[in-house]
Motif scaffolding. Structure first.
Motif, mmCIF file in Angstrom:
data_model
loop_
_atom_site.group_PDB
_atom_site.id
_atom_site.type_symbol
_atom_site.label_atom_id
_atom_site.label_comp_id
_atom_site.label_asym_id
_atom_site.label_seq_id
_atom_site.Cartn_x
_atom_site.Cartn_y
_atom_site.Cartn_z
ATOM 1 N N LEU A 246 -4.847 -5.774 -0.014
ATOM 2 C CA LEU A 246 -4.143 -5.559 1.246
ATOM 3 C C LEU A 246 -5.092 -5.659 2.427
ATOM 4 C CD1 LEU A 246 -1.715 -2.578 0.454
ATOM 5 C CD2 LEU A 246 -1.066 -4.881 1.152
ATOM 6 N N SER A 247 -6.291 -5.117 2.274
ATOM 7 C CA SER A 247 -7.258 -5.125 3.379
ATOM 8 C C SER A 247 -7.718 -6.531 3.718
ATOM 9 C CB SER A 247 -8.463 -4.255 3.029
ATOM 10 O OG SER A 247 -9.193 -4.809 1.930
ATOM 11 N N ARG A 248 -7.567 -7.473 2.797
ATOM 12 C CA ARG A 248 -8.015 -8.852 3.025
ATOM 13 C C ARG A 248 -6.944 -9.731 3.653
ATOM 14 N NH1 ARG A 248 -11.008 -9.687 -2.866
ATOM 15 N NH2 ARG A 248 -12.893 -8.429 -2.389
ATOM 16 N N ARG A 270 2.287 -13.096 3.888
ATOM 17 C CA ARG A 270 2.212 -11.655 3.703
ATOM 18 C C ARG A 270 3.365 -11.172 2.820
ATOM 19 N NH1 ARG A 270 -1.037 -8.517 7.022
ATOM 20 N NH2 ARG A 270 0.419 -6.768 6.755
ATOM 21 N N ALA A 271 4.555 -11.743 3.021
ATOM 22 C CA ALA A 271 5.697 -11.361 2.188
ATOM 23 C C ALA A 271 5.432 -11.699 0.729
ATOM 24 C CB ALA A 271 6.964 -12.062 2.675
ATOM 25 N N ARG A 272 4.847 -12.866 0.489
ATOM 26 C CA ARG A 272 4.521 -13.260 -0.882
ATOM 27 C C ARG A 272 3.488 -12.316 -1.488
ATOM 28 N NH1 ARG A 272 6.258 -18.539 -2.003
ATOM 29 N NH2 ARG A 272 7.063 -19.629 -0.155
ATOM 30 N N ALA A 273 2.479 -11.940 -0.677
ATOM 31 C CA ALA A 273 1.427 -11.056 -1.184
ATOM 32 C C ALA A 273 1.984 -9.675 -1.526
ATOM 33 C CB ALA A 273 0.305 -10.944 -0.149
ATOM 34 N N PHE A 274 2.739 -9.089 -0.587
ATOM 35 C CA PHE A 274 3.335 -7.782 -0.855
ATOM 36 C C PHE A 274 4.282 -7.858 -2.047
ATOM 37 C CE2 PHE A 274 1.796 -6.462 3.274
ATOM 38 C CZ PHE A 274 1.719 -5.078 3.180
ATOM 39 N N GLY A 275 5.062 -8.935 -2.130
ATOM 40 C CA GLY A 275 6.002 -9.088 -3.234
ATOM 41 C C GLY A 275 5.317 -9.157 -4.582
ATOM 42 N N SER A 276 4.211 -9.874 -4.653
ATOM 43 C CA SER A 276 3.500 -9.985 -5.931
ATOM 44 C C SER A 276 2.889 -8.644 -6.346
ATOM 45 C CB SER A 276 2.412 -11.062 -5.847
ATOM 46 O OG SER A 276 1.398 -10.687 -4.929
ATOM 47 N N MET A 277 2.446 -7.845 -5.360
ATOM 48 C CA MET A 277 1.903 -6.510 -5.672
ATOM 49 C C MET A 277 2.980 -5.581 -6.227
ATOM 50 S SD MET A 277 -0.424 -5.873 -2.276
ATOM 51 C CE MET A 277 -1.246 -7.267 -1.488
ATOM 52 N N LEU A 278 4.211 -5.817 -5.813
ATOM 53 C CA LEU A 278 5.321 -4.958 -6.229
ATOM 54 C C LEU A 278 6.156 -5.589 -7.341
ATOM 55 C CD1 LEU A 278 6.467 -3.884 -2.649
ATOM 56 C CD2 LEU A 278 5.334 -2.427 -4.328
#
Length: 526
Positions: A246-248, A270-278
């Motif tokens: 997230l910090s990156r 950002r949506a893709r990154a947050f989505g993959s984390m969840l």
């Protein structure tokens, strides 16, 4: 603990009473002596220093949204301070959230027009089957306590001196009630089931791939974090695991709200990154939904983009319950999105027209959401955030329009309130069919259910969850307040039956309202 008298059944009534419950009637209007006795009892408990727990909405929400406050018990508590029976009382707004609700089947039956079954021993025995199922977590959270004495002094009321008028009491109770509801909304944790349900119901497409759901969930979480909305542990834990990732992520300009608004359709990095984390959390919720047949799953390959999730039409009302626990965080944005789409013509939009439409929608939904301040004050900064997000494009002459490609983001925002607006549209159309002779409430409710199902099957209503007895009842209250509907009562044995008819604004006023509501639902057909 204040409990409805319906819970005083054998053998649980004795058990509940020994664990602190006292049983009260739903209303004391027909028995003033009972009301005075209850007030004295509550004030005695307060004098003795007991902590009281009661549900300010007066019952369970069948839709997931907060209900309007009921002022009976709250009035007795406030009266105790105003009359000087106690020095002060602290109100602690408390939010209780569920990943999955146990009473889903009964809620769906009631929303479809069925009557509520009285609690009994048989229900208790059948409820034992609940122990075999998974319902996820329960989240209990608290807002900062409110000092009644401080609230009264701020209104120029000296505790101990009593009320100066009945109007003053009504005004104070209303303000205190909505302060408590605002505290509950602020304390409530957004759950994984609520954001997944929101993603599933934010599209007019038949279904979404798992990857698309993850991206929409990721975009929504990114926005909620910018709004400082509290997230449940099921969402916070996986994000904390990925805090280095997230910090990156690239920082967002300003406070970031504009950028996250535009990304709600789930197309940004950002949506893709947050989505993959969840991803694991989303998968767990989808499994729970599938086990209860709220959704169907079809796999066409090995990847997340090859599995399609479809909300089961007749069970969208279940998903709507979970979705509604997060919509209060998007209500203002949704109102502006619907106003923009409903006023979107070939020429550029007029700011005054859009503001007037947004004000109308805000008034329409005043009994559906708890707003901290008037929409008029919130409109300018909200429109500025839409401009900053690129959802609105301004021109030199002061007008603006909607640039191409933003309609999907507006559709996602609009989905927060479109089912409610469609419910109001069904109610208005049903009222127009009543004619000059008023119709009993029970028969009229059946008419609305039948009309709603017909409009949904013919495609004139886009959301099956808009066919809800709770939405219809709230809509009827608004229609009566605005003069579109009228009520009268007639005796039926020992009871009074409520009848509904067209109000003082007449059929022509209803026709104009129906046209306006139809325009507002344009976003459902984007």
């Amino acid at each position: 603990i204040a409990a409805g008298v319906n819970l005083n059944f054998w053998p649980m009534g004795v058990f509940f009473r020994h664990t602190g419950a006292f049983f009260i009637r739903r209303s004391s209007r027909q028995d003033p002596a009972y009301g005075r006795a209850l007030r004295a009892y509550v004030q005695r408990l307060m004098k003795d220093g007991h902590t009281l727990e009661f549900f300010i909405e007066g019952g369970r929400s069948r839709t997931g949204k907060l209900l309007r406050p009921r002022y009976g018990l709250l009035g007795h508590v406030v009266d105790a301070v105003v009359m000087g029976h106690v020095h002060d009382a602290a109100l602690c707004p408390t939010a209780i959230g569920y990943e999955l609700i146990v009473e889903g089947q009964s809620y769906a039956k009631e929303l479809s027009g069925g009557s509520k079954e009285a609690e009994n021993v048989g229900q208790l025995v059948n409820a034992a089957m609940v122990l075999r199922e998974r319902f996820g977590r329960v989240h209990v959270s608290f807002a900062e306590p409110l000092s009644l004495r401080a609230l009264l002094l701020a209104r120029g009321i000296n505790p101990g001196d009593g009320w100066r008028s009945a109007d003053e009491r009504r005004d104070v109770l209303r303000r205190v009630g909505y302060r408590v509801l605002g505290g509950i909304n602020g304390a409530a944790h957004v759950t994984a089931s609520s954001v997944v349900a929101f993603a599933l119901l934010s599209t007019t497409a038949r279904g979404l791939t798992v990857e698309a759901i993850e991206r929409r969930v990721g975009a929504l979480i990114d926005y909620l974090l910018r709004r400082d909305v509290s997230l449940a542990s099921g969402l916070l834990t996986p994000l904390s695991v990925h805090r280095l990732r997230l910090s990156r992520l690239a920082p967002l300009p300003g406070d970031g709200r504009g950028a996250t608004l535009q990304a709600l359709a789930g197309e940004s990095e950002r949506a893709r990154a947050f989505g993959s984390m969840l991803s694991a959390t989303v998968g767990e919720v989808l499994t729970l939904f599938a086990e209860r047949h709220h959704v169907t799953r079809e796999r066409f390959g090995a990847g997340n983009d090859d599995e399609v999730i479809t909300a089961t039409p007749e069970r969208r009302v279940f998903l709507d319950y979970y979705k509604n626990t997060v919509v209060h965080a998007l209500a203002r944005e949704a109102i502006l999105a619907v106003a923009l789409v409903s006023r979107d013509q070939a020429d550029a939009l007029n700011r005054d027209q859009v503001e007037e439409e947004a004000r109308f929608l805000s008034g329409l939904l005043r009994n559906e959401f708890v707003f901290e301040d008037r929409f008029d004050a919130a409109f300018p900064p909200l429109l500025d955030s839409f401009v900053g997000a690129g959802l609105v494009r301004t021109h030199d002459d002061g007008r603006f329009d909607l640039p191409g490609g933003v309609h999907l983001a507006l559709r996602v925002l609009s989905s927060a309130i479109l089912p409610i607006i469609e419910g109001y549209l069904i109610t208005a159309r049903g009222l127009l069919l009543v004619g000059p002779i008023p119709e009993a409430h029970a028969e009229f409710s059946k008419r609305l259910q039948s009309l709603g199902r017909r409009l949904w099957h013919t495609g004139q209503v886009a959301h099956a969850e808009s066919i809800s007895s709770v939405v219809f009842d709230t809509a009827l209250g608004w229609l009566e307040e605005e003069g579109f509907a009228r009520t009268e009562s007639r005796p039926a044995g020992r009871r009074q039956v409520k009848l509904w008819g067209v109000g003082r604004r007449g059929p022509d006023g209803l026709v104009a309202l129906i046209g306006r509501l139809s325009d507002a639902t344009r976003a459902a057909r984007l």
